[in-house]
Scaffold this motif. Structure first.
Motif, short mmCIF file in Angstrom:
data_model
loop_
_atom_site.label_atom_id
_atom_site.label_comp_id
_atom_site.label_asym_id
_atom_site.label_seq_id
_atom_site.Cartn_x
_atom_site.Cartn_y
_atom_site.Cartn_z
N ASP A 159 0.82 -1.21 0.00
CA ASP A 159 0.00 0.00 0.00
C ASP A 159 0.86 1.26 0.00
O ASP A 159 0.57 2.23 -0.72
CB ASP A 159 -0.94 -0.01 1.20
N LEU A 160 1.93 1.25 0.82
CA LEU A 160 2.79 2.43 0.86
C LEU A 160 3.52 2.64 -0.47
O LEU A 160 3.72 3.78 -0.91
CB LEU A 160 3.80 2.28 2.00
N ALA A 161 3.94 1.54 -1.10
CA ALA A 161 4.60 1.67 -2.40
C ALA A 161 3.65 2.26 -3.44
O ALA A 161 4.04 3.11 -4.25
CB ALA A 161 5.12 0.31 -2.86
N ARG A 162 2.41 1.84 -3.40
CA ARG A 162 1.44 2.37 -4.35
C ARG A 162 1.18 3.86 -4.09
O ARG A 162 1.14 4.67 -5.03
CB ARG A 162 0.13 1.59 -4.25
N VAL A 163 1.03 4.23 -2.80
CA VAL A 163 0.80 5.64 -2.47
C VAL A 163 2.01 6.48 -2.83
O VAL A 163 1.89 7.61 -3.33
CB VAL A 163 0.45 5.77 -0.97
N SER A 164 3.22 5.95 -2.61
CA SER A 164 4.43 6.69 -2.94
C SER A 164 4.55 6.91 -4.44
O SER A 164 4.94 8.00 -4.89
CB SER A 164 5.65 5.95 -2.42
N ASP A 165 4.19 5.89 -5.22
CA ASP A 165 4.24 6.05 -6.67
C ASP A 165 3.26 7.13 -7.14
O ASP A 165 3.56 7.93 -8.04
CB ASP A 165 3.92 4.72 -7.36
#
Length: 851
Positions: free
Chosen positions: A811-817
């Motif tokens: 989830d954090l990787a998706r939000v960061s992208d």
């Protein structure tokens, strides 16, 4: 290998017979599935089945106002009192006879029960909660009084909003108004004027009264002299009114009919809102949640359950069971999905986490006898009695290849080689084994050699070797990829019912019709061991049997077997109520699982009962249908010569049996396809209530008091002892982040596994990302050595934490992208403005972070 498997869930069955009940918050639906109760969480999209089971099919459900107490009553009048949040059976009670209606009062203090022509009033059991100071109720059932006045069976009971009065409607064409207290100066009132049996009667918000007739319409009564104010008619050509429900706040009336139609009407004007069709069979029950937004409809003929939001005209839940017996099951490689094939010609894909059916394939025109997943790729193969073998794409959910034989055959067995390039099928009509190429769909070869129908096929996991079992008392090993296609025959003493190969491809297990399990060496082709399972599997007698269960011949064999993942154990089941778990090396019986104790099914009784014997034979086989008072119940719609029967009506008494078994790839669970549905047994059983070190001072109120005094450790431990989910979450979220490290160091070691499990569960639903990660960091840094030393017993907790961390990372990787592109856009916009502008770009990582 651990063998302490426990019942975990029931899939493949969503509704059988009885009334549907919404929880008070309206987020969950309770549905009777045979002798158990399934709970469907409509918000979180999950389902589970309560572990307690009745001795007969459940006929009525009732839940109190706070949603904690569930009362389920079976056909014999035996009740089980269940604490719903903890899934714990609190008390067993018998009403001595069958119950026709049951309802809790809105206050939760009283319980009205319809028993034949009388209404019994009981003091309802209660439990203390966090918002009240009520004491414990040590006498769960205390009868207050018995009210008589109806001349036929009571069909419905409804309370007024103040819990002072209640309505009863019966088959004697009347509805009556009663008072709870015998001290009040109130005379019971009889409401007549109907020409058919009354299905239901309700109080409106302004204390007017609406009564529903079974076949004609709706009458509205005014309290001034109790006169009929309006009369409306519900007419459906060739159909009868089967069930009704009324929501007093929105004045919404829902009526369902025997032809599958249901209508929504607004009172008092009786304006029709919708008229829709759910099925071509009759609808058995309807229910409305407390907000009046969702409607639940159940049809027992085809096992359908529907939750519909009438305002947006959209489905909240739409599930259907197999309305015929399941023949085969197979686990997916990840262990999170199960494929079932049944005689109704359908193939269903079930999610083991949510308990729902994901997709249904209906291309087969006859019963599906076998299914198999390709070891590599998302491809499913199925064999059917319609003479076709089909290949399914489990990503796009479509049929991309169909295999057929030169002549019309009915395939009964299936096998796929480990590479997924070749599929084999055997039939009951022809004694040959057909081999097709998956890539081209062409028939490659027909293996001849058996002198009887081929009952089972299996490929060795190492590849290259095909094993076939036949009714000619032989098992043949085929090397189909060899140029000469050599094969070897193993001779046995009876017909082969199933074959299974150990995961290391070194041993072959064969079950025969004489109840024997024989084990053969795949390398040498010689028998290495055997065991007699007739005494282990025998159990249960039919109503027509004239002898006890131990002497019945039809249940003394295994029809399906399955190896465990490590190959140390083997599961075996057949036409009985038992599943046997054997140790392969010693041949000893490790566990014996009882599939069902439901006496509504044949094959569950052990001994003859002289009380059920009459001059005409067993009482259960005597046809009393022609003596029914209603014409609808006297009509026999079963086909002549039909022996399978209707799973909802239970007129022919379907027998309990196990048709397929399968271990999950993880080895932690196994599933069994039975008459009751798809039973899931698991080692990862959750402890719902642990009375460890529990005394009378530990209550929800005292826990909240300790929390208000900032005694966080004491409140947390008391919450774990009570094991009340909402209370424990309330305590957990009230603990400040700076206190987490100290609490984790001071908490007793006995609560560490439960704390790890709780944090892993709440981390996926709570928006407090930073606080949850602090809990995990403190637990792993402080008690990492303890978790590593007890990794065998705490494997489930560690896997849950790992899965939660991976979810957060994704989830954090998706939000960061997504933030990268937003920042690039903001920078590009700021570059176009003059440098004298006061625009500043704030770091996106500053501030609180929420998942």
């Amino acid at each position: 290998m651990k063998t302490d498997f426990k019942f975990s869930n029931l899939l493949g069955t969503v509704y059988r017979k009885g009334n549907l009940v919404f929880t008070p918050d309206g987020n969950s639906l309770l549905s009777p599935v045979g002798n158990r109760v399934s709970v469907f969480n409509l918000v979180q999209n999950s389902a589970y089945t309560l572990p307690s089971s009745h001795r007969r099919n459940i006929s009525h459900l009732a839940i109190n106002l706070d949603g904690h107490i569930l009362l389920s009553v079976d056909e014999d009048g035996r009740a089980i009192l269940t604490h719903l949040p903890r899934r714990l059976a609190l008390y067993h009670f018998s009403f001595k006879t069958s119950v026709s209606a049951i309802a809790f009062s809105p206050s939760g203090k009283y319980l009205a029960v319809g028993v034949a022509r009388a209404v019994e009033l009981w003091h309802a059991p209660s439990i203390p909660n966090a918002d009240s100071d009520d004491g414990l109720e040590f006498a769960p059932f205390v009868r207050h009084r018995v009210l008589a006045g109806h001349h036929d069976t009571v069909q419905s009971l409804q309370w007024s909003s103040d819990s002072r009065f209640f309505l009863s409607s019966a088959k004697d064409l009347t509805a009556r108004v009663w008072s709870w207290s015998s001290d009040e100066d109130f005379t019971p009132t009889t409401l007549g004027g109907h020409k058919e049996a009354v299905l239901g009667a309700w109080f409106s918000q302004d204390q007017e009264l609406a009564c529903s007739d079974a076949h004609i319409g709706v009458d509205e009564f005014l309290p001034m002299g109790w006169r009929i104010a309006q009369r409306h008619f519900l007419t459906q050509l060739g159909a009868r009114l089967s069930s009704v429900a009324y929501h007093a706040l929105s004045k919404l009336l829902v009526a369902s009919f025997s032809n599958g139609l249901f209508g929504l009407y607004e009172l008092p004007g009786f304006n029709m809102i919708h008229t829709l069709s759910m099925t071509h069979q009759g609808i058995d029950d309807v229910a409305i949640n407390n907000s009046g937004e969702w409607l639940a409809l159940g049809a027992s003929k085809l096992g359908q359950l529907l939750v519909w939001e009438w305002q947006s005209e959209s489905y909240i839940l739409k599930q259907q069971s197999h309305f015929d017996s399941m023949n085969d099951i197979v686990y997916a490689q990840d262990g999170n999905r199960i494929v079932t094939a049944a005689d109704d010609g359908k193939i269903k894909l079930w999610d083991t986490q949510s308990g729902f059916c994901i997709v249904t394939f209906t291309e087969h025109s006859s019963g599906v006898t076998a299914c198999e997943l390709a070891p590599k790729g998302n491809v499913l193969f199925s064999a059917s009695l319609d003479g076709s073998v089909r290949a399914w794409d489990l990503i796009r959910y479509r049929n991309f290849r169909t295999f057929s034989a030169p002549t019309r055959l009915s395939f009964s067995s299936l096998a796929v080689d480990p590479s997924g390039d070749v599929v084999c099928a055997g039939s009951l009509g022809s004694f040959d084994i057909h081999i097709w190429s998956v890539q081209t769909g062409q028939l490659l070869d027909q293996l001849a050699g058996h002198e009887g129908p081929v009952s089972s096929l299996a490929f060795a996991p190492s590849g290259g070797l095909l094993v076939s079992g036949s009714w000619d008392h032989t098992v043949r090993l085929w090397n189909i990829f060899d140029r000469t296609q050599s094969h070897e025959a193993l001779q046995l003493q009876a017909d082969i019912t199933d074959v299974a190969i150990r995961p290391d491809s070194k041993q072959l297990a064969v079950s025969t019709l004489d109840g024997q399990l024989t084990f053969w060496s795949m390398l040498e082709g010689s028998q290495s061991a055997s065991l007699d399972g007739r005494r282990d599997v025998t159990g249960g007698r039919r109503l027509s049997d004239r002898r006890t269960a131990s002497n019945v011949a039809g249940t003394k064999n295994f029809s399906c077997i399955s190896y465990s993942v490590d190959g140390s154990c083997i599961l075996a089941g057949g036409n009985s109520k038992y599943i046997c778990l054997y140790d392969v090396f010693s041949g000893s019986l490790l566990r014996k699982f009882t599939v069902s104790v439901n006496l509504s099914l044949e094959g569950t009784q052990e001994y003859l009962n002289s009380r059920t014997l009459t001059e005409a034979g067993p009482a259960g086989l005597v046809d009393t249908q022609a003596e029914a008072s209603d014409l609808e119940n006297r009509i026999d719609r079963s086909m002549p010569g039909s022996g399978r029967g209707d799973l909802s009506s239970r007129r022919t008494g379907p027998a309990v049996r196990v048709t397929a078994l399968a271990f999950s790839p993880t080895g932690r669970t196994f599933c069994a396809a039975s008459t009751e549905g798809l039973l899931i047994y698991s080692l990862d059983s959750t402890l719902y209530f642990d009375p460890f070190d529990l005394d009378m001072d530990i209550t929800p109120a005292s826990t909240l008091e300790a929390l208000s005094r900032r005694l966080y450790l004491q409140a947390l431990i008391m919450g774990f002892r009570l094991n009340d989910g909402p209370l424990l979450k309330r305590v957990f979220e009230a603990i400040p982040s700076e206190e987490v490290g100290r609490l984790v160091k001071q908490i007793p070691m006995v609560y560490i596994p439960r704390l790890v499990r709780f944090v892993a569960q709440i981390i996926t639903t709570s928006p407090r990302l930073e606080s949850n990660l602090r809990w995990i960091e403190a637990l792993l840094s402080t008690h990492g050595a303890f978790l590593k030393a007890n990794i065998t017993s705490l494997a489930q907790e560690v896997r849950m934490v790992q899965k939660a961390i991976n979810t957060i990372q994704t989830d954090l990787a998706r939000v960061s992208d997504e933030n990268i592109y937003v920042l690039d856009y903001m920078l590009s916009q700021s570059a176009q403005k003059p440098e004298s502008s006061d625009t500043r770009i704030t770091n996106a990582s500053s501030g609180d972070c929420y998942a």
